[in-house]
Design an enzyme around this catalytic site. Structure first.
Site, short mmCIF file in Angstrom:
data_model
loop_
_atom_site.label_atom_id
_atom_site.label_comp_id
_atom_site.label_asym_id
_atom_site.label_seq_id
_atom_site.Cartn_x
_atom_site.Cartn_y
_atom_site.Cartn_z
N GLN A 64 11.86 -9.22 2.53
CA GLN A 64 10.53 -8.70 2.85
C GLN A 64 10.26 -8.76 4.34
O GLN A 64 10.39 -7.76 5.04
CB GLN A 64 9.46 -9.47 2.07
CG GLN A 64 8.09 -8.83 2.16
CD GLN A 64 7.18 -9.28 1.01
OE1 GLN A 64 7.65 -9.51 -0.10
NE2 GLN A 64 5.91 -9.40 1.28
N ASP A 65 9.90 -9.93 4.86
CA ASP A 65 9.75 -10.08 6.31
C ASP A 65 10.34 -11.43 6.71
O ASP A 65 10.66 -12.24 5.85
CB ASP A 65 8.29 -9.91 6.76
CG ASP A 65 7.35 -10.96 6.20
OD1 ASP A 65 7.69 -11.60 5.19
OD2 ASP A 65 6.26 -11.13 6.78
N PRO A 66 10.53 -11.66 8.02
CA PRO A 66 11.22 -12.88 8.44
C PRO A 66 10.47 -14.16 8.06
O PRO A 66 9.25 -14.15 7.87
CB PRO A 66 11.29 -12.74 9.97
CG PRO A 66 11.11 -11.28 10.23
CD PRO A 66 10.20 -10.78 9.15
#
Length: 225
Positions: A64-66
């Protein structure tokens, strides 16, 4: 601008860096990095592409995101820098890996070994504010990473796409080429792993697909550091 990517990705998505949405994204990011703590370090944003060239991609694991904690994110989905505690989702990935193909659970969460073998560890959003999950989800990264998936979709050589959780599964509509394989389940997060991630055997399934496509299977064992 076109020299951001040093390998064959430049031939396929180099023109993205000239597009209006990306110029706007870049301007926004420059301001964010100047005024806030943003992960990963700006020099690591494109590591997924740097470590795994377009022609070398065998598998895509979409994140998804970091990670948004200190020193965790380094540009590869699910992976953390050496010396950083293994996050809960990755620990669940390791547990499934152990049950699926017998890998021992290592003392680190550094997944570069996978990337070096052709596993593209791609987040759909490539940056995040410290302590604020999903804080950069609407600044333009999804256009960029959707175009990465679209260009992979056009490739003749088959790819195994591993989609964990709704955010990743939404990208299935971009994978229309029947040559490719899709493996999907709920996310390995502690909130959902027991509802169908554990026991889904994504790693043995991936290697089975690769063998059937006359590709060398992935050595999934991450060694202790």
């Amino acid at each position: 601008m076109n020299n951001i990517l040093k390998n064959d990705w430049n031939n396929y998505i180099g023109n993205e860096f000239e597009k209006d949405y990306y110029l706007k994204l870049r301007k926004n990011l420059a301001q964010e990095y100047k005024t806030k703590t943003i992960y990963p370090d700006m020099y690591n944003i494109f590591n997924a592409l740097h470590y795994t060239a377009f022609d070398d991609v065998k598998v895509v694991i979409l994140g998804q995101d970091p990670y948004h904690g200190p020193n965790q994110a380094h540009g590869l989905s699910f992976s953390v820098n050496p010396g950083v505690r293994t996050p809960p989702s990755l620990l669940n990935i390791y547990k499934e890996l152990k049950d699926d193909i017998g890998c021992y659970i290592p003392n680190n969460g550094y997944l570069k070994k996978w990337a070096d073998q052709g596993v593209l560890l791609l987040n759909t959003v490539l940056t995040v504010r410290a302590g604020e999950a999903n804080s950069h989800k609407n600044i333009g990264w999804q256009i960029f990473t959707d175009n990465i998936i679209k260009v992979l979709n056009t490739r003749e050589k088959p790819i195994v796409f591993i989609l964990w959780g709704n955010n990743a599964i939404r990208k299935e509509e971009l994978i229309t080429n029947p040559k490719h394989h899709i493996i999907k389940s709920v996310h390995p997060s502690p909130l959902s792993a027991s509802r169908g991630f554990f026991g889904s055997k994504p790693f043995s399934k991936t290697n089975e697909f690769l063998k059937n496509d006359n590709e060398i299977p992935i050595d999934w064992q991450i060694e202790n550091l």
